[in-house]
Scaffold this active site. Structure first.
Site, PDB file in Angstrom:
ATOM      1  N   ASP A 155      -1.856  -7.477 -14.175  1.00 50.05           N
ATOM      2  CA  ASP A 155      -3.349  -7.077 -14.530  1.00 50.05           C
ATOM      3  C   ASP A 155      -3.496  -6.112 -15.715  1.00 50.05           C
ATOM      4  O   ASP A 155      -4.118  -6.337 -16.755  1.00 50.05           O
ATOM      5  CB  ASP A 155      -4.021  -6.611 -13.278  1.00 50.05           C
ATOM      6  CG  ASP A 155      -3.525  -5.513 -12.731  1.00 50.05           C
ATOM      7  OD1 ASP A 155      -2.636  -5.021 -13.030  1.00 50.05           O
ATOM      8  OD2 ASP A 155      -4.030  -5.273 -11.559  1.00 50.05           O
ATOM      9  N   MET A 178      -0.532  -6.447  -9.399  1.00 45.83           N
ATOM     10  CA  MET A 178       0.819  -6.254  -9.416  1.00 45.83           C
ATOM     11  C   MET A 178       1.459  -5.730  -8.093  1.00 45.83           C
ATOM     12  O   MET A 178       0.796  -5.354  -7.100  1.00 45.83           O
ATOM     13  CB  MET A 178       1.329  -5.311 -10.499  1.00 45.83           C
ATOM     14  CG  MET A 178       0.970  -5.843 -11.890  1.00 45.83           C
ATOM     15  SD  MET A 178       1.349  -4.678 -13.093  1.00 45.83           S
ATOM     16  CE  MET A 178       3.220  -4.721 -13.348  1.00 45.83           C
ATOM     17  N   HIS A 179       2.904  -6.053  -7.808  1.00 45.48           N
ATOM     18  CA  HIS A 179       3.674  -5.073  -6.738  1.00 45.48           C
ATOM     19  C   HIS A 179       3.362  -6.086  -5.508  1.00 45.48           C
ATOM     20  O   HIS A 179       4.281  -5.748  -4.507  1.00 45.48           O
ATOM     21  CB  HIS A 179       3.268  -3.769  -6.518  1.00 45.48           C
ATOM     22  CG  HIS A 179       3.199  -2.988  -7.850  1.00 45.48           C
ATOM     23  ND1 HIS A 179       4.264  -3.012  -8.789  1.00 45.48           N
ATOM     24  CD2 HIS A 179       2.052  -2.130  -8.298  1.00 45.48           C
ATOM     25  CE1 HIS A 179       3.775  -2.254  -9.694  1.00 45.48           C
ATOM     26  NE2 HIS A 179       2.659  -1.680  -9.613  1.00 45.48           N
TER      27      HIS A 179
END
Length: 516
Positions: free
Chosen positions: A259, A102-103
């Site tokens: 995830d 992520m991110h």
């Protein structure tokens, strides 16, 4: 010079002959250390897995980047491997799902050319920008469900605007890592709710982009991908790629998931109260919630789940299994398993006298939200053997996860028995320590190492018309570890020292960070 860390070698797990009549689903999980492609049958059998390592670049202390082109090369290598080994199995694939770290911020120009290496989830360079964002938009935690933290996507764009203004001016769209892979696979800019919730641009309760949050970082909706639920259709595979990998034409792709949400789907954690601990590169304590529950004051994350109408809370630590990798190399051991075997030989006295380890090798999120925090081994003596240091490290990670648990329960979330996933789930020693520290029953599954990839494949199955009740099954439990009451008292005392140590060193971390 950039330093590079590499994952494991390309590996196949199973290579079964697949009946042509079987329906299969393909899950692609873009992790930090590797990319996995997994073939799942409609009988819940993992037929094959291909894994390709990925490089992580650290050009400066606290920075973490990857090349998007490395992701694509790894994806092609993994799918080429499956196509060569599973001709009938790939021909039976009905849908593809994506999971991803992520991110991360992938910046594209008006021709969809990548403008720079992606800034990752564990990159701490935007701490100053988080402070600016929080001051400019006090309502951010209520809308986004989270505090402004350097790991999230939005502050990265503030950093780019400040430090690389020419690149920021050319940025026409921003994609998360797995969604950049989707662009390569199907030509569409689409994201799902769970991954988008980690950007700080999503109104998590409304499950829609927030114009207010976007404007605070100089962005607008036109630069954002279309949003779909993780179990909905999110694109159609390009015909030339379907031909390359022996897949049917017009093959649909699911929205997919970040995830952790994908791992939850992979182990059937889709109902309120379901939860798990993940011991991956980072560490996660994840619990499903029946509605949006925000508790940003303690750095608890409130995100959309990958399924419609479901949310979840998470406590996140930035260093978990990578702490074990780090100390294994530091001590010169051949493998993490070898070090853990030494740890298992320690008696209670040696464990009580082991150093205290703060696992903040990359700063910390829950509950401290402290990008300046550093790793600490406290109380070292000349009598300490490598096994005692190894024990201190896995205990320190367990203590950090206890901090996450306390943050979640203090916000009103009930947490019962927890599943265990990730690479660290292979260690019976670590699993029992988690049960003792968290004072919760820990369920170890027969196979959870590929939970995120299985979750991605299951989301593909749902997008193909599957039913949640029959698709999102819980895996077989191979071990149920109950807390050892003889250990919990000793561990409570050591955790109290762990907490006092961070409090005593917090200001020193700040000084160190300013010097760097």
């Amino acid at each position: 010079m950039d330093s590079v860390s590499r994952g494991h070698k390309l590996a196949a797990i199973v290579d079964f002959a697949v009946p042509v009549c079987m329906a299969n689903y393909l899950g692609i999980d873009l992790g930090t250390s590797s990319l996995k492609a997994l073939l799942l049958s409609d009988r819940h059998e993992v037929l094959d897995v291909a894994e390709v390592p990925l490089a992580v670049y650290t050009p400066h202390t606290g920075w973490s980047e990857q090349s998007a082109e490395d992701w694509w090369a790894a994806c092609c290598e993994a799918l080429d491997a499956l196509a060569s080994r599973q001709v009938a199995g790939m021909a039976a694939v009905r849908s593809i799902g994506l999971s991803g770290q992520m991110h991360g911020a992938v910046l594209l120009d008006d021709e969809d050319v990548v403008l720079r290496r992606a800034i990752l989830w564990n990159d701490g360079r935007s701490a100053e920008d988080c402070a600016v964002l929080s001051r400019c938009l006090p309502d951010l935690p209520q809308i986004a469900g989270n505090l402004a933290m350097p790991g999230f996507t939005a502050p990265k764009l503030l950093w780019v605007a400040r430090e690389e203004p020419a690149i920021f001016a050319r940025t026409r769209s921003v994609l998360l890592p797995k969604d950049w892979l989707r662009l390569k696979l199907c030509g569409e800019k689409i994201s799902d709710m769970s991954d988008a919730a980690g950007t700080l641009w999503l109104d998590v309760a409304k499950r829609d982009w927030s114009d207010e949050l976007l404007q605070a970082t100089g962005m607008q909706r036109a630069q954002m991908p279309q949003l779909v639920e993780g179990s909905a259709v999110g694109g159609i595979l390009r015909p030339e790629l379907a031909h390359r990998w022996g897949l049917r034409e017009r093959l649909l792709m699911a929205g997919g998931a970040g995830d952790n949400a994908a791992s939850a789907v992979g182990i059937g954690a889709v109902s309120p109260g379901d939860g798990f601990v993940s011991l991956g590169t980072s560490g996660v304590l994840f619990v499903c919630t029946p509605q949006y529950l925000s508790a940003p004051h303690s750095a608890v994350h409130a995100f959309c789940h990958a399924l419609p109408g479901v949310w979840h809370q998470m406590g996140v630590i930035l260093s978990a299994a990578n702490c074990l990798r780090w100390v294994t190399g530091l001590l010169g051991r051949d493998s993490e398993r070898a070090l853990l075997d030494e740890v298992a030989m320690l008696d209670d006295t040696a464990r009580q006298q082991a150093p205290i380890f703060l696992p903040y090798l990359n700063g910390e999120r829950t509950p401290h939200n402290d990008a300046a925090a550093s790793g600490v081994l406290f109380g070292l003596r000349s009598t300490h053997a490598p096994a005692a240091i190894g024990y201190a490290v896995i205990e320190g990670v367990a203590f950090a996860l206890l901090d996450c648990l306390q943050a979640l329960t203090n916000s009103g979330t009930a947490v019962g028995a927890l599943g265990l996933v990730g690479g660290g789930a292979r260690s019976a020693e670590w699993a029992q320590l988690l049960a003792d520290v968290l004072e919760r029953e820990i369920h170890v599954y027969a196979d959870s190492a590929h939970a995120a990839a299985v979750g991605a494949a299951r989301l593909a199955w749902l997008a193909d018309g599957g039913n949640t009740l029959t698709v999102c099954l819980k895996p077989d439990v191979s071990a149920r570890l109950v807390p050892n009451l003889e250990n919990t008292g000793r561990l409570r005392g050591r955790h109290a020292r762990f907490a006092r140590l961070y409090a005593a060193l917090k200001n020193e971390f700040d000084v160190e960070n300013r010097k760097s």
